[in-house]
Design a protein around this motif. Sequence first.
Motif, PDB file in Angstrom:
ATOM      1  N   LEU A 181     -40.352 -32.296  15.336  1.00 20.83           N
ATOM      2  CA  LEU A 181     -41.620 -31.735  16.301  1.00 20.83           C
ATOM      3  C   LEU A 181     -41.883 -31.794  17.444  1.00 20.83           C
ATOM      4  O   LEU A 181     -42.676 -30.858  18.272  1.00 20.83           O
ATOM      5  N   GLN A 182     -40.843 -31.964  18.123  1.00 23.24           N
ATOM      6  CA  GLN A 182     -40.658 -32.074  19.452  1.00 23.24           C
ATOM      7  C   GLN A 182     -40.393 -30.686  20.011  1.00 23.24           C
ATOM      8  O   GLN A 182     -40.832 -30.729  21.434  1.00 23.24           O
ATOM      9  N   ASP A 183     -39.724 -29.881  19.528  1.00 24.31           N
ATOM     10  CA  ASP A 183     -39.825 -28.456  19.596  1.00 24.31           C
ATOM     11  C   ASP A 183     -40.951 -27.513  19.831  1.00 24.31           C
ATOM     12  O   ASP A 183     -40.790 -26.444  20.603  1.00 24.31           O
ATOM     13  N   VAL A 184     -42.057 -28.015  19.379  1.00 25.31           N
ATOM     14  CA  VAL A 184     -43.022 -27.175  18.846  1.00 25.31           C
ATOM     15  C   VAL A 184     -43.432 -26.915  20.194  1.00 25.31           C
ATOM     16  O   VAL A 184     -44.080 -27.729  21.082  1.00 25.31           O
ATOM     17  N   ASP A 185     -43.842 -24.972  20.166  1.00 25.68           N
ATOM     18  CA  ASP A 185     -44.219 -24.995  21.386  1.00 25.68           C
ATOM     19  C   ASP A 185     -45.260 -23.989  20.604  1.00 25.68           C
ATOM     20  O   ASP A 185     -45.767 -22.863  21.118  1.00 25.68           O
ATOM     21  N   HIS A 186     -47.088 -24.700  21.511  1.00 29.08           N
ATOM     22  CA  HIS A 186     -47.923 -24.161  21.000  1.00 29.08           C
ATOM     23  C   HIS A 186     -47.938 -23.156  21.766  1.00 29.08           C
ATOM     24  O   HIS A 186     -49.185 -21.922  21.186  1.00 29.08           O
ATOM     25  N   ALA A 187     -48.074 -23.132  23.414  1.00 25.33           N
ATOM     26  CA  ALA A 187     -48.495 -21.975  24.202  1.00 25.33           C
ATOM     27  C   ALA A 187     -47.510 -21.146  23.976  1.00 25.33           C
ATOM     28  O   ALA A 187     -48.356 -19.654  23.592  1.00 25.33           O
ATOM     29  N   TRP A 188     -46.702 -21.206  23.197  1.00 24.17           N
ATOM     30  CA  TRP A 188     -45.808 -20.328  22.856  1.00 24.17           C
ATOM     31  C   TRP A 188     -46.088 -19.572  21.370  1.00 24.17           C
ATOM     32  O   TRP A 188     -46.150 -18.070  21.198  1.00 24.17           O
ATOM     33  N   MET A 189     -47.059 -19.894  20.985  1.00 22.30           N
ATOM     34  CA  MET A 189     -47.428 -20.084  19.025  1.00 22.30           C
ATOM     35  C   MET A 189     -48.498 -19.164  19.935  1.00 22.30           C
ATOM     36  O   MET A 189     -49.006 -18.060  18.495  1.00 22.30           O
ATOM     37  N   LYS A 190     -49.395 -19.550  20.587  1.00 22.45           N
ATOM     38  CA  LYS A 190     -50.935 -18.662  20.574  1.00 22.45           C
ATOM     39  C   LYS A 190     -50.518 -17.430  20.849  1.00 22.45           C
ATOM     40  O   LYS A 190     -50.857 -16.963  21.205  1.00 22.45           O
ATOM     41  N   ALA A 191     -49.491 -17.125  21.831  1.00 22.92           N
ATOM     42  CA  ALA A 191     -49.590 -16.307  22.756  1.00 22.92           C
ATOM     43  C   ALA A 191     -48.773 -14.873  21.799  1.00 22.92           C
ATOM     44  O   ALA A 191     -49.003 -13.607  21.757  1.00 22.92           O
ATOM     45  N   ILE A 192     -46.960 -15.578  20.554  1.00 16.88           N
ATOM     46  CA  ILE A 192     -46.830 -14.313  19.861  1.00 16.88           C
ATOM     47  C   ILE A 192     -48.824 -14.050  19.213  1.00 16.88           C
ATOM     48  O   ILE A 192     -48.572 -13.083  17.948  1.00 16.88           O
ATOM     49  N   LYS A 193     -49.341 -14.865  18.378  1.00 21.53           N
ATOM     50  CA  LYS A 193     -49.827 -14.416  17.519  1.00 21.53           C
ATOM     51  C   LYS A 193     -51.312 -12.971  18.015  1.00 21.53           C
ATOM     52  O   LYS A 193     -51.439 -12.997  17.322  1.00 21.53           O
ATOM     53  N   GLN A 194     -51.450 -13.984  19.219  1.00 20.91           N
ATOM     54  CA  GLN A 194     -52.171 -12.584  20.201  1.00 20.91           C
ATOM     55  C   GLN A 194     -52.001 -11.295  20.178  1.00 20.91           C
ATOM     56  O   GLN A 194     -52.146 -10.273  19.648  1.00 20.91           O
ATOM     57  N   LYS A 195     -50.262 -11.236  20.270  1.00 19.57           N
ATOM     58  CA  LYS A 195     -49.937  -9.626  20.508  1.00 19.57           C
ATOM     59  C   LYS A 195     -49.630  -9.580  19.399  1.00 19.57           C
ATOM     60  O   LYS A 195     -49.707  -7.870  19.223  1.00 19.57           O
ATOM     61  N   GLY A 196     -49.029 -10.086  17.380  1.00 24.13           N
ATOM     62  CA  GLY A 196     -49.667  -9.337  17.040  1.00 24.13           C
ATOM     63  C   GLY A 196     -50.100  -9.680  16.097  1.00 24.13           C
ATOM     64  O   GLY A 196     -49.665  -9.814  15.171  1.00 24.13           O
ATOM     65  N   SER A 197     -52.090  -9.829  16.599  1.00 26.95           N
ATOM     66  CA  SER A 197     -53.093  -9.869  16.124  1.00 26.95           C
ATOM     67  C   SER A 197     -52.563  -8.296  15.109  1.00 26.95           C
ATOM     68  O   SER A 197     -53.600  -9.072  13.589  1.00 26.95           O
ATOM     69  N   ALA A 198     -52.291  -7.468  15.205  1.00 27.71           N
ATOM     70  CA  ALA A 198     -52.493  -6.191  14.424  1.00 27.71           C
ATOM     71  C   ALA A 198     -51.801  -6.319  13.191  1.00 27.71           C
ATOM     72  O   ALA A 198     -52.426  -5.360  11.941  1.00 27.71           O
ATOM     73  N   SER A 199     -50.490  -6.957  13.266  1.00 27.42           N
ATOM     74  CA  SER A 199     -49.917  -7.437  12.484  1.00 27.42           C
ATOM     75  C   SER A 199     -50.121  -8.400  11.407  1.00 27.42           C
ATOM     76  O   SER A 199     -49.755  -8.901  10.856  1.00 27.42           O
ATOM     77  N   ASN A 200     -50.394  -9.230  12.142  1.00 27.95           N
ATOM     78  CA  ASN A 200     -51.166 -10.641  11.130  1.00 27.95           C
ATOM     79  C   ASN A 200     -50.411 -10.990  11.450  1.00 27.95           C
ATOM     80  O   ASN A 200     -50.243 -11.574  10.001  1.00 27.95           O
ATOM     81  N   LEU A 201     -49.669 -11.693  11.791  1.00 30.00           N
ATOM     82  CA  LEU A 201     -48.522 -11.615  11.822  1.00 30.00           C
ATOM     83  C   LEU A 201     -48.631 -14.021  12.075  1.00 30.00           C
ATOM     84  O   LEU A 201     -49.331 -14.575  12.246  1.00 30.00           O
ATOM     85  N   LYS A 202     -47.678 -14.603  11.068  1.00 34.03           N
ATOM     86  CA  LYS A 202     -47.245 -15.953  10.804  1.00 34.03           C
ATOM     87  C   LYS A 202     -46.282 -16.470  11.297  1.00 34.03           C
ATOM     88  O   LYS A 202     -45.601 -16.011  11.597  1.00 34.03           O
ATOM     89  N   VAL A 203     -46.677 -17.796  12.121  1.00 37.97           N
ATOM     90  CA  VAL A 203     -45.185 -18.744  11.840  1.00 37.97           C
ATOM     91  C   VAL A 203     -45.271 -19.762  11.134  1.00 37.97           C
ATOM     92  O   VAL A 203     -46.453 -20.336  10.939  1.00 37.97           O
ATOM     93  N   LEU A 204     -44.682 -19.631  10.087  1.00 38.01           N
ATOM     94  CA  LEU A 204     -44.010 -20.173   9.526  1.00 38.01           C
ATOM     95  C   LEU A 204     -42.015 -21.037   9.670  1.00 38.01           C
ATOM     96  O   LEU A 204     -41.548 -20.407   9.901  1.00 38.01           O
ATOM     97  N   PRO A 205     -42.313 -22.302  10.490  1.00 39.28           N
ATOM     98  CA  PRO A 205     -41.287 -22.876  10.713  1.00 39.28           C
ATOM     99  C   PRO A 205     -40.339 -22.806  10.091  1.00 39.28           C
ATOM    100  O   PRO A 205     -40.607 -23.247   8.182  1.00 39.28           O
ATOM    101  N   ARG A 206     -38.767 -22.738   9.812  1.00 35.11           N
ATOM    102  CA  ARG A 206     -37.543 -23.408   9.048  1.00 35.11           C
ATOM    103  C   ARG A 206     -37.390 -24.933   8.698  1.00 35.11           C
ATOM    104  O   ARG A 206     -37.313 -25.647   9.653  1.00 35.11           O
ATOM    105  N   ILE A 207     -37.669 -25.473   7.420  1.00 34.68           N
ATOM    106  CA  ILE A 207     -37.414 -26.927   7.504  1.00 34.68           C
ATOM    107  C   ILE A 207     -36.281 -26.767   6.652  1.00 34.68           C
ATOM    108  O   ILE A 207     -36.674 -26.119   5.306  1.00 34.68           O
TER     109      ILE A 207
END
Length: 394
Positions: free
Chosen positions: A124-150
């Motif tokens: 979880l130390q690798d999680v980058d919230h600013a990056w997640m927010k940025a890609i979701k904003q840019k991918g809003s038209a495709s309703n982009l989802k962030v699903l980390p691999r576990i």
Amino acid sequence: MKYITTVIHILFLFDACFSTLSPPTDKKGQKGVKTQEGPRKNNVLDRKLVLETPLVKDIIKYHATYHQDLSTSHFNNPVLGYVTPWNNKGYDVAKTWAPKFNYISPVWLQIKRQAPNIYIISGLQDVDHAWMKAIKQKGSASNLKVLPRIIFENWQVSDLKAFFLEPSLHSEQKALIEEIKKSCKQWKFDGVVLEMLSQIGKFADKSVKFIQQFGSEMSDDNLKLILVYPPFRGYPNDEFFIQAFNDIYPYVEAVSVMTYDFSNPQKPGPNAPLYWMRLCVEKLIDNDENSVKRLKILLGLNFYGNSYTANGGGPIVGTEYIELLKNAKNNQALSYNNNTAENYVEIRTSQGTKKIFYPTLYSIQKRLDLAREYGTGVAIWELGQGLDYFYDLF
């Protein structure tokens, strides 16, 4: 996922961290070839770059260019892109072309069984919230989802027995599911990509009910579950996975099929022959016309390649590929195999002759056509390994 893990251990050495949004520039390459970079008015199709046997000099010249329209989609089925912490360019790629993706899966998380009914998520130390927010904003038209691999990490046989066989399995499985759901909510993930089937060996046939339960509980909480799935290789347990797909697909968002790593240094050859990818899809759909079932198959696309020598060789990423191509003869063209639908090239270097298999615009287009033919999506392993102009095709 042993096939991908092999690639992972090698590729972390080749971190290529640079922006894909720089303005058009020219850089002097070997043999006088200039590498162009940045956005262009036309895409690779309009520029007639999608050729069966492209010239090496054109790949060197144009690979870092891309269409200035970053949002128009040419492939309308689901697209998943993996991103790894050891290949930072993937973070930039996901941000730049976010509208082209439905799912982005950063390879961040591991889950361990610490004690009976106690599961710990690391990474979880690798999680980058600013990056997640940025890609979701840019991918809003495709309703982009962030699903980390576990991924299941360091599970012992005793852990697997407790999880799949012992009377307490219900509480064990419930504890794992609850820990993952809690992390999704706390860290604002849209779900997870679960990798476990290639790691649990003989317990795989006990996994179906767990996956069904996991998928159901994730869905109840408006979370997504994508399952990493093995390709057809003629192994004894292949028939189990083919049949299990029918029981699994209604409960998951999709399955990410690992249709790559067909060859290796011990058996040099194409990365993922098209005839084999077709077979993998046909085995799963089994002539079923159910479009929902087909859309839940994400056909794996490798964005890495392999460079083979007389002594072995191994995986390469895009930056290494371009450097190798600079050793090619003037006006040398890539060869193309109609059976595998892959390009390759032989190049003499100071380390000896190398035979290189790496994706091209043409080979990727053929695989996207296959996905269109069968109505499946695609999953790219992984975004930081490819060339910028690949994304014009999606």
